[in-house]
Scaffold this active site. Sequence first.
Site, PDB file in Angstrom:
ATOM      1  N   ASN A  51       0.856  -1.186   0.000  1.00 29.68           N
ATOM      2  CA  ASN A  51       0.000   0.000   0.000  1.00 29.68           C
ATOM      3  C   ASN A  51       0.892   1.235   0.000  1.00 29.68           C
ATOM      4  OD1 ASN A  51      -1.898   1.999   0.418  1.00 29.68           O
ATOM      5  ND2 ASN A  51      -2.308   1.445   2.551  1.00 29.68           N
ATOM      6  N   TRP A  52       0.968   1.911  -1.142  1.00 32.15           N
ATOM      7  CA  TRP A  52       1.834   3.084  -1.262  1.00 32.15           C
ATOM      8  C   TRP A  52       1.263   4.318  -0.575  1.00 32.15           C
ATOM      9  CZ3 TRP A  52       4.748   3.673  -6.570  1.00 32.15           C
ATOM     10  CH2 TRP A  52       5.597   2.572  -6.748  1.00 32.15           C
ATOM     11  N   LYS A  53      -0.008   4.273  -0.212  1.00 31.81           N
ATOM     12  CA  LYS A  53      -0.671   5.413   0.430  1.00 31.81           C
ATOM     13  C   LYS A  53      -0.512   6.671  -0.447  1.00 31.81           C
ATOM     14  CE  LYS A  53      -0.038   3.179   4.857  1.00 31.81           C
ATOM     15  NZ  LYS A  53       0.175   3.308   6.327  1.00 31.81           N
TER      16      LYS A  53
ATOM     17  N   HIS B 170      -9.267   0.698   5.564  1.00 34.62           N
ATOM     18  CA  HIS B 170      -7.968   0.910   6.204  1.00 34.62           C
ATOM     19  C   HIS B 170      -8.143   1.848   7.392  1.00 34.62           C
ATOM     20  CE1 HIS B 170      -3.797   2.167   6.800  1.00 34.62           C
ATOM     21  NE2 HIS B 170      -3.450   1.098   6.122  1.00 34.62           N
TER      22      HIS B 170
ATOM     23  N   GLU C 187      -6.584   4.294   8.417  1.00 34.19           N
ATOM     24  CA  GLU C 187      -6.432   5.717   8.114  1.00 34.19           C
ATOM     25  C   GLU C 187      -7.700   6.287   7.506  1.00 34.19           C
ATOM     26  OE1 GLU C 187      -1.663   5.011   7.574  1.00 34.19           O
ATOM     27  OE2 GLU C 187      -2.890   5.393   5.791  1.00 34.19           O
TER      28      GLU C 187
ATOM     29  N   GLU D 126      -4.514  -5.206  10.757  1.00 34.45           N
ATOM     30  CA  GLU D 126      -3.506  -4.179  10.978  1.00 34.45           C
ATOM     31  C   GLU D 126      -3.772  -3.489  12.306  1.00 34.45           C
ATOM     32  OE1 GLU D 126      -1.654  -2.510   7.002  1.00 34.45           O
ATOM     33  OE2 GLU D 126      -3.591  -1.598   7.422  1.00 34.45           O
TER      34      GLU D 126
ATOM     35  N   GLY E 229       3.251   2.134  10.780  1.00 33.37           N
ATOM     36  CA  GLY E 229       4.190   3.228  10.600  1.00 33.37           C
ATOM     37  C   GLY E 229       4.902   3.684  11.855  1.00 33.37           C
TER      38      GLY E 229
ATOM     39  N   SER F 206       4.255  -2.304  10.289  1.00 36.32           N
ATOM     40  CA  SER F 206       5.718  -2.294  10.463  1.00 36.32           C
ATOM     41  C   SER F 206       6.369  -3.606  10.034  1.00 36.32           C
ATOM     42  CB  SER F 206       6.086  -1.956  11.920  1.00 36.32           C
ATOM     43  OG  SER F 206       5.630  -0.656  12.260  1.00 36.32           O
TER      44      SER F 206
END
Length: 248
Positions: A9-11, A93, A95, A163, A169, A208
């Site tokens: 996932n490059w976000k 997700h 986020e 997650e 992160g 991570s």
Amino acid sequence: MRRKLAAGNWKMNGGSAELAEIRELLKSSSTAQTDILICPPATLIERMRALVADAPLSIGGQDCHVAKSGAHTGDISAGMLADAGASHVIVGHSERRQDHGETDAIVRAKATASWGAGLIAVICIGETLDEREGGKTLDVIATQLDGSVPDEMAPETTVIAYEPVWAIGTGLTPTLEQIGEVHDFIRSELGKKFAERADGVRLLYGGSVKPSNAAEIFGVSNVDGALVGGASLKASDFSGIIAALEAS
């Protein structure tokens, strides 16, 4: 047997220059036993799809709207992602749940929209640090599974990604025992609701994950792969994770 999956996932990272990382990834990664998925920003989906051509690498979106079309400025429908060349889409997700207030019901609707467009839905779930420290992890996971995964779930079109929010992160990683407990619990909960269909659903761990800890994570029960954030941006890092998954 569930085929392994390494998903990146490059976000909100990456432009044209970063497409070079995909070329390097294709050179260095084996896909004999492992599927590879990259979810770049929407601006790169069509170009990345053209770049990989017939190579064994799938492209996905990072989110979609519940509607097929309409007055939703700035949003992207599942059908638009498919039209651009995506085969998967991440929904729910943390986020998105935190930054955009997405509820389990919204995630559920997005998963349904994904299937309607012919996409595979990568449904994300996970607890916060307060929930983990309060001993609520399994309750939170059970609630999110029940609310986020539609009754029409099919293993061919569904991936579940665990997650823990506090590990995304941050450099923090749950113990192997904690990862195993949650993944075994997810498999059990899916089994209660979906019976034999649950056995075919791939369960990914995310948070991570890096080359240095990937092998031990992939040795945990019911971990079928990983949803990788920052380490998927560099071919040298992501290929190390893929190699560890391939060897597991």
